[in-house]
Design a protein around this motif. Structure first.
Motif, PDB file in Angstrom:
ATOM      1  N   CYS A  56       1.874   5.385   8.860  1.00  0.00           N
ATOM      2  CA  CYS A  56       1.000   6.299   8.130  1.00  0.00           C
ATOM      3  C   CYS A  56      -0.398   6.221   8.742  1.00  0.00           C
ATOM      4  O   CYS A  56      -0.947   5.141   8.916  1.00  0.00           O
ATOM      5  CB  CYS A  56       0.950   5.890   6.647  1.00  0.00           C
ATOM      6  SG  CYS A  56      -0.372   6.701   5.721  1.00  0.00           S
ATOM      7  N   CYS A  88       2.283  10.146   1.412  1.00  0.00           N
ATOM      8  CA  CYS A  88       2.792   8.868   1.906  1.00  0.00           C
ATOM      9  C   CYS A  88       3.413   8.106   0.739  1.00  0.00           C
ATOM     10  O   CYS A  88       2.866   8.085  -0.363  1.00  0.00           O
ATOM     11  CB  CYS A  88       1.644   8.061   2.515  1.00  0.00           C
ATOM     12  SG  CYS A  88       2.038   6.335   2.838  1.00  0.00           S
ATOM     13  N   CYS A 104      -2.828   4.450   5.672  1.00  0.00           N
ATOM     14  CA  CYS A 104      -2.699   3.049   5.262  1.00  0.00           C
ATOM     15  C   CYS A 104      -2.025   2.193   6.325  1.00  0.00           C
ATOM     16  O   CYS A 104      -1.894   0.978   6.146  1.00  0.00           O
ATOM     17  CB  CYS A 104      -1.946   2.936   3.932  1.00  0.00           C
ATOM     18  SG  CYS A 104      -0.214   3.425   4.042  1.00  0.00           S
ATOM     19  N   CYS A 145       0.653   4.781   0.118  1.00  0.00           N
ATOM     20  CA  CYS A 145      -0.739   4.966  -0.317  1.00  0.00           C
ATOM     21  C   CYS A 145      -0.940   6.317  -1.020  1.00  0.00           C
ATOM     22  O   CYS A 145      -2.028   6.592  -1.517  1.00  0.00           O
ATOM     23  CB  CYS A 145      -1.695   4.844   0.865  1.00  0.00           C
ATOM     24  SG  CYS A 145      -1.577   6.192   2.065  1.00  0.00           S
TER      25      CYS A 145
HETATM   26 ZN   LIG Z   1       0.009   5.678   3.706  1.00  0.00          ZN
END
Ligand SMILES: [Zn+2]
Length: 256
Positions: free
Chosen positions: A39, A64, A42, A67
């Motif tokens: 990601c 995501c 994060c 996060c």
């Molecule tokens: Zn993330």
């Protein structure tokens, strides 16, 4: 639609997923192999079941899993467009070297288009090897001869002068760079000299219509750089799919 059409769509979607990695990492000069997908917000490693082209984006509702940061719509769009291009090329060329040759070409154009839109650069890491693949491929691919590929590359590189002049005249600003020269040389190496001329014509036309529409809608002149790479790529894709028909039609209406 038979099984092979579905295979070509799936293959295109998987390649599209890899193109997203290139689009994300090439401008930052990061490796496109390592590390695995993560990601961008994060940095959590993305599991294989969250990395299914197009489908995962909708299952995760564009967020995501960890996060909850939003995932750019660019990811499923690039995957979907690549999958469609793969299908159309398969319909045009069938299971052949022509298909693989032109699918690699279209994939390069997709990466160049998105990177140029967001960063105003055309990475040499795509266009220079692209020129090589176009020239070498013309040895073995039935659709184009080496001589035509060479002529296309030279005319494409040289033809930029004409495009640059038109662009400057239309938009009163310099819109061309070395990246565009190398891109047009690559387009010529893949498509040959006739189609590269058609590409220059089509991209100038679509570019000027877009420019005029922009001025009409916003009521002002171009204040920021609109990159030309996406127009060249679109022109090249139209020339690839419809070039023969367009040239035939042109010769037909001019037969007297
Ligand atoms: Zn993330």
């Amino acid at each position: 639609m038979d099984m092979w059409h579905i295979v070509s769509i799936l293959f295109g979607a998987i390649v599209g997923s890899f193109l997203n990695v290139c689009i994300h990492r090439l401008p930052k000069s990061e490796s496109i192999v390592k590390p695995g997908s993560h990601c961008p917000k994060c940095k959590t490693q993305i599991r294989f079941y969250d990395n299914i082209p197009m489908i995962s984006y909708f299952l995760l509702r564009g967020r995501c899993r960890y996060c909850k940061g939003s995932i750019s719509i660019q990811y499923p769009l690039v995957e979907g467009i690549t999958a469609l291009c793969s299908l159309f090329l398969f319909i045009k060329f069938g299971p052949s070297l022509n298909y693989l040759f032109y699918f690699s070409f279209i994939s390069a154009l997709i990466v160049i288009t998105v990177i140029d839109l967001f960063h105003q650069i055309i990475p040499d890491a795509i266009s220079l090897p692209g020129i090589g693949v176009g020239l070498l491929g013309s040895f073995i691919v039935p659709h184009i001869t080496l001589l035509n590929s060479l002529k296309g590359m030279l005319l494409g590189g040289g033809g930029l002068f004409i495009v640059a002049t038109i662009y400057q005249w239309l938009f009163k600003r310099e819109g061309m760079g070395g990246g565009d020269v190398k891109l047009l040389a690559m387009i010529g190496a893949f498509l040959g000299w006739r189609a590269v001329l058609l590409t220059i014509l089509l991209s100038s036309l679509i570019g000027s219509i877009t420019g005029i529409a922009f001025i009409a809608l916003k009521g002002k002149d171009f204040k920021y750089a609109i990159p030309f790479g996406p127009f060249l790529s679109l022109g090249a894709a139209i020339a690839l799919f419809f070039g023969e028909d367009i040239i035939e039609w042109y010769l037909y209406i001019n037969r007297y």
